[in-house]
Design a protein around this motif. Structure first.
Motif, PDB file in Angstrom:
ATOM      1  N   THR A  66      21.773  71.276  23.464  1.00  0.00           N
ATOM      2  CA  THR A  66      21.651  71.619  24.875  1.00  0.00           C
ATOM      3  C   THR A  66      22.993  71.390  25.557  1.00  0.00           C
ATOM      4  O   THR A  66      23.905  70.763  24.995  1.00  0.00           O
ATOM      5  CB  THR A  66      20.595  70.738  25.553  1.00  0.00           C
ATOM      6  OG1 THR A  66      21.054  69.366  25.553  1.00  0.00           O
ATOM      7  CG2 THR A  66      19.247  70.820  24.826  1.00  0.00           C
ATOM      8  N   ARG A  67      23.129  71.876  26.775  1.00  0.00           N
ATOM      9  CA  ARG A  67      24.385  71.674  27.504  1.00  0.00           C
ATOM     10  C   ARG A  67      24.661  70.188  27.698  1.00  0.00           C
ATOM     11  O   ARG A  67      25.814  69.744  27.611  1.00  0.00           O
ATOM     12  CB  ARG A  67      24.313  72.386  28.856  1.00  0.00           C
ATOM     13  CG  ARG A  67      24.361  73.909  28.751  1.00  0.00           C
ATOM     14  CD  ARG A  67      24.381  74.546  30.117  1.00  0.00           C
ATOM     15  NE  ARG A  67      24.434  76.014  30.029  1.00  0.00           N
ATOM     16  CZ  ARG A  67      24.471  76.822  31.082  1.00  0.00           C
ATOM     17  NH1 ARG A  67      24.457  76.304  32.315  1.00  0.00           N
ATOM     18  NH2 ARG A  67      24.535  78.129  30.905  1.00  0.00           N
ATOM     19  N   GLU A  68      23.618  69.423  27.971  1.00  0.00           N
ATOM     20  CA  GLU A  68      23.795  67.981  28.150  1.00  0.00           C
ATOM     21  C   GLU A  68      24.265  67.324  26.852  1.00  0.00           C
ATOM     22  O   GLU A  68      25.141  66.458  26.857  1.00  0.00           O
ATOM     23  CB  GLU A  68      22.485  67.340  28.619  1.00  0.00           C
ATOM     24  CG  GLU A  68      22.058  67.719  30.031  1.00  0.00           C
ATOM     25  CD  GLU A  68      21.431  69.119  30.086  1.00  0.00           C
ATOM     26  OE1 GLU A  68      21.093  69.683  29.013  1.00  0.00           O
ATOM     27  OE2 GLU A  68      21.273  69.630  31.213  1.00  0.00           O
ATOM     28  N   GLU A  69      23.686  67.754  25.742  1.00  0.00           N
ATOM     29  CA  GLU A  69      24.073  67.182  24.451  1.00  0.00           C
ATOM     30  C   GLU A  69      25.493  67.560  24.076  1.00  0.00           C
ATOM     31  O   GLU A  69      26.215  66.766  23.452  1.00  0.00           O
ATOM     32  CB  GLU A  69      23.096  67.635  23.369  1.00  0.00           C
ATOM     33  CG  GLU A  69      21.718  66.999  23.493  1.00  0.00           C
ATOM     34  CD  GLU A  69      20.661  67.722  22.673  1.00  0.00           C
ATOM     35  OE1 GLU A  69      19.553  67.170  22.533  1.00  0.00           O
ATOM     36  OE2 GLU A  69      20.927  68.839  22.187  1.00  0.00           O
ATOM     37  N   GLN A  70      25.932  68.741  24.450  1.00  0.00           N
ATOM     38  CA  GLN A  70      27.277  69.190  24.098  1.00  0.00           C
ATOM     39  C   GLN A  70      28.370  68.335  24.720  1.00  0.00           C
ATOM     40  O   GLN A  70      29.503  68.302  24.214  1.00  0.00           O
ATOM     41  CB  GLN A  70      27.459  70.657  24.512  1.00  0.00           C
ATOM     42  CG  GLN A  70      26.667  71.636  23.668  1.00  0.00           C
ATOM     43  CD  GLN A  70      26.758  73.061  24.188  1.00  0.00           C
ATOM     44  OE1 GLN A  70      27.674  73.405  24.940  1.00  0.00           O
ATOM     45  NE2 GLN A  70      25.811  73.904  23.808  1.00  0.00           N
ATOM     46  N   VAL A  71      28.060  67.637  25.789  1.00  0.00           N
ATOM     47  CA  VAL A  71      29.059  66.781  26.438  1.00  0.00           C
ATOM     48  C   VAL A  71      28.672  65.305  26.341  1.00  0.00           C
ATOM     49  O   VAL A  71      29.277  64.458  26.994  1.00  0.00           O
ATOM     50  CB  VAL A  71      29.252  67.171  27.917  1.00  0.00           C
ATOM     51  CG1 VAL A  71      29.825  68.577  28.020  1.00  0.00           C
ATOM     52  CG2 VAL A  71      27.944  67.076  28.703  1.00  0.00           C
ATOM     53  N   HIS A  72      27.678  64.994  25.509  1.00  0.00           N
ATOM     54  CA  HIS A  72      27.234  63.604  25.394  1.00  0.00           C
ATOM     55  C   HIS A  72      28.271  62.786  24.628  1.00  0.00           C
ATOM     56  O   HIS A  72      28.793  63.231  23.604  1.00  0.00           O
ATOM     57  CB  HIS A  72      25.877  63.527  24.686  1.00  0.00           C
ATOM     58  CG  HIS A  72      25.125  62.263  24.972  1.00  0.00           C
ATOM     59  ND1 HIS A  72      25.479  61.052  24.412  1.00  0.00           N
ATOM     60  CD2 HIS A  72      24.052  62.019  25.774  1.00  0.00           C
ATOM     61  CE1 HIS A  72      24.649  60.116  24.852  1.00  0.00           C
ATOM     62  NE2 HIS A  72      23.785  60.677  25.673  1.00  0.00           N
TER      63      HIS A  72
END
Length: 251
Positions: A66-72
């Motif tokens: 997800t977009r959130e995971e991509q920048v986690h």
């Protein structure tokens, strides 16, 4: 490195409760990254996570995240996400191996947790069995402990990631492996951990739990998860062992 001047009294829980946990333990199961060392202290976990995302993108698989995971900033969050969507695939195996290589690189600049080394040596000298129960690669834990001269205090009881990533904590699998191998009842053991997943795994295995939280937000998270006893330094644990050993010597 964590300073030896950090607060030395337990943040939560009474001294008597801490004594019962510490003195009564016959086996201690340690989480690795946090209670024993700060693995990514000098080798950015955020950078590792970014490089893993870039590798996925190079495979045309960025959209697995997800977009959130991509920048986690936590690479273990990414590993869990990829595993959920491609469980037991070659992709997951490759991703895990890449993470293991990054963890191994981080060992050279890892910072030992204050008082962890003498606490490990003291428990070992007192005849208490020690095991590592971690979501990191067991190769990484062994490598770090070897650099500190602590491997003999634990070996062969180092239990970390396996090929089946569904068995990572909060699943109690690695704790149960340690208990079975060391032949101890769960109630006679103690787990030292710094996360809610450690606490959940300990509860599922029936093992008493001691929370370690150097930062206030981790302390709050452990208390909200239901941890009864949390310390912000391992110094009071070490002090209790010394005091108890001295009292028995005087008897």
């Amino acid at each position: 490195m964590t300073s030896d001047t950090e607060q030395t009294e337990p943040v939560a829980g009474h001294r008597a409760g801490l004594r019962d946990l510490v003195v009564g333990a016959r086996v201690v199961l340690w989480d690795f990254d946090g209670p024993i060392c700060r693995l990514f202290a000098g080798y950015s976990a955020d950078r590792v996570a970014g490089e893993l995302v870039d590798w996925l993108a190079g495979q045309g698989l960025r959209e697995l995240l997800t977009r959130e995971e991509q920048v986690h900033p936590d690479p273990h969050v990414l590993l869990g996400a990829v595993n959920r969507r491609r469980h037991r695939s070659d992709l997951v195996a490759d991703f895990e191996e890449r993470l293991t290589r990054e963890e191994l690189r981080a060992v050279a600049t890892a910072w030992p947790t204050a008082y962890a080394d003498p606490l490990i040596r003291t428990w070992s000298a007192l005849g208490v069995g020690l095991a590592v129960t971690t979501n990191n690669s067991p190769r990484v834990a062994s490598e770090y402990l070897g650099t500190r001269g602590l491997l003999d205090c634990f070996a062969p009881h180092i239990y970390g990631r396996t090929r089946d990533l569904n068995l990572l904590k909060p699943d109690p699998y690695c704790l149960n492996r340690a208990l079975s191998a060391m032949g101890v009842a769960p109630a006679r053991a103690l787990m030292v951990g710094d996360s809610a997943s450690d606490l959940t795994a300990a509860r599922a295995a029936g093992v008493p739990f001691l929370g370690y939280a150097r930062e206030e937000h981790k302390h709050k998270a452990l208390k909200q998860a239901g941890a009864d006893t949390v310390v912000d330094s391992l110094e009071p644990v070490l002090r209790l062992l010394w005091e108890n050993a001295a009292a028995h010597t005087d008897d």
